[in-house]
Design an enzyme around this catalytic site. Sequence first.
Site, PDB file in Angstrom:
ATOM      1  N   GLY A   1      67.765  25.072  44.731  1.00 15.52           N
ATOM      2  CA  GLY A   1      66.948  25.685  45.285  1.00 15.52           C
ATOM      3  C   GLY A   1      66.023  25.131  46.516  1.00 15.52           C
TER       4      GLY A   1
ATOM      5  N   GLY B   1      63.806  22.245  45.132  1.00 16.98           N
ATOM      6  CA  GLY B   1      65.198  20.796  44.911  1.00 16.98           C
ATOM      7  C   GLY B   1      66.022  20.428  45.549  1.00 16.98           C
TER       8      GLY B   1
ATOM      9  N   PHE C   1      54.116  39.395  60.499  1.00 21.52           N
ATOM     10  CA  PHE C   1      53.901  38.938  59.265  1.00 21.52           C
ATOM     11  C   PHE C   1      52.591  39.592  58.536  1.00 21.52           C
ATOM     12  CE2 PHE C   1      56.946  37.996  55.551  1.00 21.52           C
ATOM     13  CZ  PHE C   1      58.133  38.585  56.610  1.00 21.52           C
TER      14      PHE C   1
ATOM     15  N   GLN D   1      52.608  38.507  42.635  1.00 22.02           N
ATOM     16  CA  GLN D   1      52.448  39.184  43.686  1.00 22.02           C
ATOM     17  C   GLN D   1      53.274  40.259  42.915  1.00 22.02           C
ATOM     18  OE1 GLN D   1      54.066  37.913  47.537  1.00 22.02           O
ATOM     19  NE2 GLN D   1      52.521  38.127  47.914  1.00 22.02           N
TER      20      GLN D   1
ATOM     21  N   HIS E   1      55.702  42.887  45.335  1.00 16.44           N
ATOM     22  CA  HIS E   1      56.062  43.190  46.410  1.00 16.44           C
ATOM     23  C   HIS E   1      55.732  44.762  47.059  1.00 16.44           C
ATOM     24  CE1 HIS E   1      57.811  43.448  50.457  1.00 16.44           C
ATOM     25  NE2 HIS E   1      57.649  42.168  50.824  1.00 16.44           N
TER      26      HIS E   1
ATOM     27  N   LEU F   1      64.748  43.936  47.308  1.00 14.20           N
ATOM     28  CA  LEU F   1      63.659  43.503  47.931  1.00 14.20           C
ATOM     29  C   LEU F   1      63.989  44.221  49.452  1.00 14.20           C
ATOM     30  CD1 LEU F   1      61.170  42.755  49.217  1.00 14.20           C
ATOM     31  CD2 LEU F   1      62.276  40.515  50.389  1.00 14.20           C
TER      32      LEU F   1
ATOM     33  N   GLU G   1      59.881  42.260  54.220  1.00 14.27           N
ATOM     34  CA  GLU G   1      58.267  42.927  55.308  1.00 14.27           C
ATOM     35  C   GLU G   1      58.480  42.738  56.422  1.00 14.27           C
ATOM     36  OE1 GLU G   1      54.805  40.914  53.249  1.00 14.27           O
ATOM     37  OE2 GLU G   1      54.037  40.396  55.142  1.00 14.27           O
TER      38      GLU G   1
ATOM     39  N   ARG H   1      49.685  41.668  50.785  1.00 14.51           N
ATOM     40  CA  ARG H   1      50.681  42.528  49.869  1.00 14.51           C
ATOM     41  C   ARG H   1      49.793  43.459  49.673  1.00 14.51           C
ATOM     42  NH1 ARG H   1      55.569  38.455  50.080  1.00 14.51           N
ATOM     43  NH2 ARG H   1      56.640  39.133  51.884  1.00 14.51           N
TER      44      ARG H   1
ATOM     45  N   HIS I   1      57.561  40.153  42.123  1.00 14.48           N
ATOM     46  CA  HIS I   1      57.972  39.528  43.573  1.00 14.48           C
ATOM     47  C   HIS I   1      58.202  38.172  43.072  1.00 14.48           C
ATOM     48  CE1 HIS I   1      59.628  38.826  47.723  1.00 14.48           C
ATOM     49  NE2 HIS I   1      58.616  37.932  47.809  1.00 14.48           N
TER      50      HIS I   1
ATOM     51  N   ARG J   1      50.041  35.594  48.145  1.00  8.78           N
ATOM     52  CA  ARG J   1      50.627  34.464  48.471  1.00  8.78           C
ATOM     53  C   ARG J   1      51.113  35.793  50.435  1.00  8.78           C
ATOM     54  NH1 ARG J   1      56.350  33.863  50.032  1.00  8.78           N
ATOM     55  NH2 ARG J   1      56.681  35.559  47.958  1.00  8.78           N
TER      56      ARG J   1
HETATM   57  C1  LIG Z   1      64.086  38.844  47.261  1.00  2.00           C
HETATM   58  C2  LIG Z   1      62.538  37.894  48.114  1.00  2.00           C
HETATM   59  C3  LIG Z   1      63.360  37.507  49.184  1.00  2.00           C
HETATM   60  C4  LIG Z   1      62.218  36.210  49.653  1.00  2.00           C
HETATM   61  N1  LIG Z   1      61.722  36.240  51.224  1.00  2.00           N
HETATM   62  C5  LIG Z   1      60.922  35.717  51.679  1.00  2.00           C
HETATM   63  C6  LIG Z   1      60.431  34.906  52.693  1.00  2.00           C
HETATM   64  O1  LIG Z   1      61.086  35.816  53.897  1.00  2.00           O
HETATM   65  N2  LIG Z   1      59.846  34.018  52.643  1.00  2.00           N
HETATM   66  C7  LIG Z   1      59.340  33.141  52.371  1.00  2.00           C
HETATM   67  O2  LIG Z   1      58.197  32.298  52.471  1.00  2.00           O
HETATM   68  N3  LIG Z   1      59.517  33.525  51.089  1.00  2.00           N
HETATM   69  C8  LIG Z   1      60.161  34.507  50.583  1.00  2.00           C
HETATM   70  N4  LIG Z   1      60.729  35.038  49.051  1.00  2.00           N
HETATM   71  C9  LIG Z   1      60.026  33.511  48.309  1.00  2.00           C
HETATM   72  C10 LIG Z   1      60.696  32.673  48.061  1.00  2.00           C
HETATM   73  O3  LIG Z   1      62.405  32.847  49.111  1.00  2.00           O
HETATM   74  C11 LIG Z   1      61.157  32.330  46.860  1.00  2.00           C
HETATM   75  O4  LIG Z   1      59.453  31.457  46.150  1.00  2.00           O
HETATM   76  C12 LIG Z   1      62.311  30.712  47.224  1.00  2.00           C
HETATM   77  O5  LIG Z   1      62.946  30.620  47.786  1.00  2.00           O
HETATM   78  C13 LIG Z   1      61.780  29.705  45.730  1.00  2.00           C
HETATM   79  O6  LIG Z   1      62.014  28.539  46.403  1.00  2.00           O
HETATM   80  P1  LIG Z   1      62.181  27.591  45.102  1.00  2.00           P
HETATM   81  O7  LIG Z   1      63.677  26.593  44.987  1.00  2.00           O
HETATM   82  O8  LIG Z   1      61.086  26.673  44.243  1.00  2.00           O
HETATM   83  O9  LIG Z   1      63.656  28.706  43.749  1.00  2.00           O
HETATM   84  P2  LIG Z   1      65.182  29.012  43.404  1.00  2.00           P
HETATM   85  O10 LIG Z   1      65.446  29.173  44.531  1.00  2.00           O
HETATM   86  O11 LIG Z   1      64.939  30.361  42.394  1.00  2.00           O
HETATM   87  O12 LIG Z   1      65.797  27.715  43.233  1.00  2.00           O
HETATM   88  C14 LIG Z   1      65.304  27.384  41.177  1.00  2.00           C
HETATM   89  C15 LIG Z   1      66.791  25.962  41.224  1.00  2.00           C
HETATM   90  O13 LIG Z   1      66.313  26.013  39.396  1.00  2.00           O
HETATM   91  C16 LIG Z   1      67.689  25.889  39.227  1.00  2.00           C
HETATM   92  N5  LIG Z   1      67.010  26.173  38.155  1.00  2.00           N
HETATM   93  C17 LIG Z   1      66.044  27.139  36.872  1.00  2.00           C
HETATM   94  N6  LIG Z   1      66.239  26.677  36.031  1.00  2.00           N
HETATM   95  C18 LIG Z   1      67.135  25.720  35.548  1.00  2.00           C
HETATM   96  C19 LIG Z   1      67.544  25.096  34.499  1.00  2.00           C
HETATM   97  N7  LIG Z   1      66.476  25.656  33.136  1.00  2.00           N
HETATM   98  N8  LIG Z   1      68.031  23.824  34.464  1.00  2.00           N
HETATM   99  C20 LIG Z   1      68.642  23.560  35.033  1.00  2.00           C
HETATM  100  N9  LIG Z   1      68.048  24.339  36.354  1.00  2.00           N
HETATM  101  C21 LIG Z   1      67.627  25.647  36.455  1.00  2.00           C
HETATM  102  C22 LIG Z   1      68.504  27.401  39.459  1.00  2.00           C
HETATM  103  O14 LIG Z   1      70.105  26.980  39.307  1.00  2.00           O
HETATM  104  C23 LIG Z   1      68.198  27.076  41.129  1.00  2.00           C
HETATM  105  O15 LIG Z   1      68.536  25.956  41.204  1.00  2.00           O
HETATM  106  C24 LIG Z   1      60.905  35.593  48.702  1.00  2.00           C
HETATM  107  C25 LIG Z   1      61.084  35.866  47.240  1.00  2.00           C
HETATM  108  C26 LIG Z   1      62.566  37.183  46.985  1.00  2.00           C
HETATM  109  C27 LIG Z   1      62.666  37.159  45.442  1.00  2.00           C
END
Ligand SMILES: Cc1cc2nc3c(=O)[nH]c(=O)nc-3n(C[C@H](O)[C@H](O)[C@H](O)COP(=O)(O)OP(=O)(O)OC[C@H]3O[C@@H](n4cnc5c(N)ncnc54)[C@H](O)[C@@H]3O)c2cc1C
Length: 614
Positions: free
Chosen positions: A12, A15, A113, A233, A235, A245, A248, A281, A346, A381
């Site tokens: 994500g 990463g 926001f 959190q 939402h 979702l 916001e 929130r 959320h 957050r």
């Molecule tokens: C609907 C929604 C809207 C949001 N909008 C906002 C916003 O506008 N602004 C903001 O600041 N935040 C927002 N957030 C929060 C933010 O988007 C997330 O906290 C953030 O994107 C998480 O990113 P990450 O890279 O930590 O994890 P993720 O993007 O969830 O990525 C996780 C990665 O880990 C991998 N993975 C997981 N488990 C394993 C495993 N066992 N083995 C191998 N790979 C694995 C998955 O394949 C994925 O690639 C939002 C959240 C949601 C749910």
Amino acid sequence: MYEHDVIVVGAGGAGLRAAIAAHEAGADVAMVTKLHPVRSHTGAAEGGINAALREGDDWELHAYDTMKGSDYLGDAPAIETLAKDAPEDTITLEHWGMPFSREDDGTVSQRPFGGLSFPRTTYAGAETGHHLLHVLYEQVVKRGIQVYDEWFVMNLAVTDEPDPNDRTCHGVVAYDVQSGKIEGFKATNGVIIATGGPGQAFDHTTNAVSCTGDGQAMAYRAGVPLEDMEFVQFHPTTLPSTGVLISEGVRGEGGILYNEDGERFMFEHGYANNDGELASRDVVSRAELTEVNEGRGVEDEYVHLDMRHLGAERILDRLENILHLAEDFEGVDGLVEPMPVKPGQHYEMGGIETDENGETCIDGLYAAGECACVSVHGANRLGGNALPELVVFGKRAGYHAAGADLGEAAIETGYSEDVEDETNPDLPVTPGEAGLEPAGGAVAADGSGQVLDEADVLERAVEAERARTERLMEREDGVKHADVRAKLQRAMTRDVNVFREAEGLKRALREIRECRELYQEVAVQDPSRTFNTDLQMTYETRNLIDIAETIALGALVRNEFRGAHWRLENQVRDDENWLKHTLISWNGGKPSIWYRPVILEGEAKTYEPKVRSY
Ligand SMILES: Cc1cc2nc3c(=O)[nH]c(=O)nc-3n(C[C@H](O)[C@H](O)[C@H](O)COP(=O)(O)OP(=O)(O)OC[C@H]3O[C@@H](n4cnc5c(N)ncnc54)[C@H](O)[C@@H]3O)c2cc1C
């Protein structure tokens, strides 16, 4: 066995950013991810990314808003790093091609926001996360970084010295979803966990089915404490029937919340007399549920979010995606009618304890993104603060794991021997399933005293996971993982929600522990060895059980009201006793709880806790 300098688990936003940084620092880096990178949950982020970019704004204001939003449970050095680095890291995204929305004069648009004293949320329509993922993935492809996608990481290869602070991580064990084989990935420099949040511990959530807290659970069982897990959190604007979702950004653009009587309750009932719908929130979610509980909810379940007055042109320009979501998932046309919304799980504020360089207490093990807790969000957050966290701390973890010198971190990590075990004696404590301890060992298990090398530690971890998988596949009859997961989600949603009280939390803990018992009998129904989602979800359900337990336990023990954590028995913030982080350590399956003071001293000032009003 595969071998790289740095292994990033998860692709994500966190990463991908970590991998780019590790590559820039000269490491041979690979990503191992259960989803293709652009299918990661970051793609769902709608509203935007906070960064002090404009005249009139500065990082100190951003830091102050974040500390206040955290209800004074964030650590000042981490918050200041976030606020200081966010502008440059956001501009880097722009240079890499991020299509930020723009004003007529060509400058990047920013919107208000919740909880922000300045409109500093930079956005790309209502699809900010989608674009972020694509921009970062492009950089990964450009650099030729190896991506092992559809590989599910099952465990970490960590040595098993008695004190987790003495342990070392040598790699990971992963299951290839396409072929069913289980292999080791050796990391000579470090492993970075970036696996996102555990939203699937709840049944009404904005999070995808992939958000199962895998990395948090693996790090926890390997000996890294989980920090502040009780702070979840909820939402305020999710669609009632699915949890999808509604950003916001709708309220940021001027959307208004109404109860069934047509009252603009945020003002009319005095929940937030200054900021109204744009209070933070936790405040808005409690207000909505209070309206529903006091009989002013629509259909006794939700409230209305109205954006019609913004006009079709502005909605289509800035919030078009929201129209599609409301139409597709709720059958509502946001241009002609208000949208039904209610609070839903959320975001997990807590996570794997790290310092500002992403390091955990285990040598060679890092974490970044939603799975980590560096602690910038504390008890709540602010919207738009997760995306900058991904890029700021993802980058730092990547550099550090690759060996770049980022200087001493101001935040210490580490398992404390001085454990204050407050596990409630009324509750049954079930030890972890046999064989779920850290799988590697520093010393051979045959009693010879022979010290294992890195490859042996990894090989032993691989063998343990292969044996576990065979046990799961061979069992003829047993419990379905889906039944265990549904029971867990019900308990969490019923009792560990916006409003919490001791009896409910104890009941949730009892049921979580029943889930743990049930899981001992779990059987995989699908016998195939390829694309076996039944098997993968069985692995994930075990992770959810461990994570849910830390959330409920933390919530039971913290008898105060702070940020997103409200307690019936003590509805005030209790700084005298609770200005401290909760840390929960695995401790052989009997979670132990200890605390660490919050760091309120920043670079140039101390953030004195104040009453938080909006
Ligand atoms: C609907 C929604 C809207 C949001 N909008 C906002 C916003 O506008 N602004 C903001 O600041 N935040 C927002 N957030 C929060 C933010 O988007 C997330 O906290 C953030 O994107 C998480 O990113 P990450 O890279 O930590 O994890 P993720 O993007 O969830 O990525 C996780 C990665 O880990 C991998 N993975 C997981 N488990 C394993 C495993 N066992 N083995 C191998 N790979 C694995 C998955 O394949 C994925 O690639 C939002 C959240 C949601 C749910």
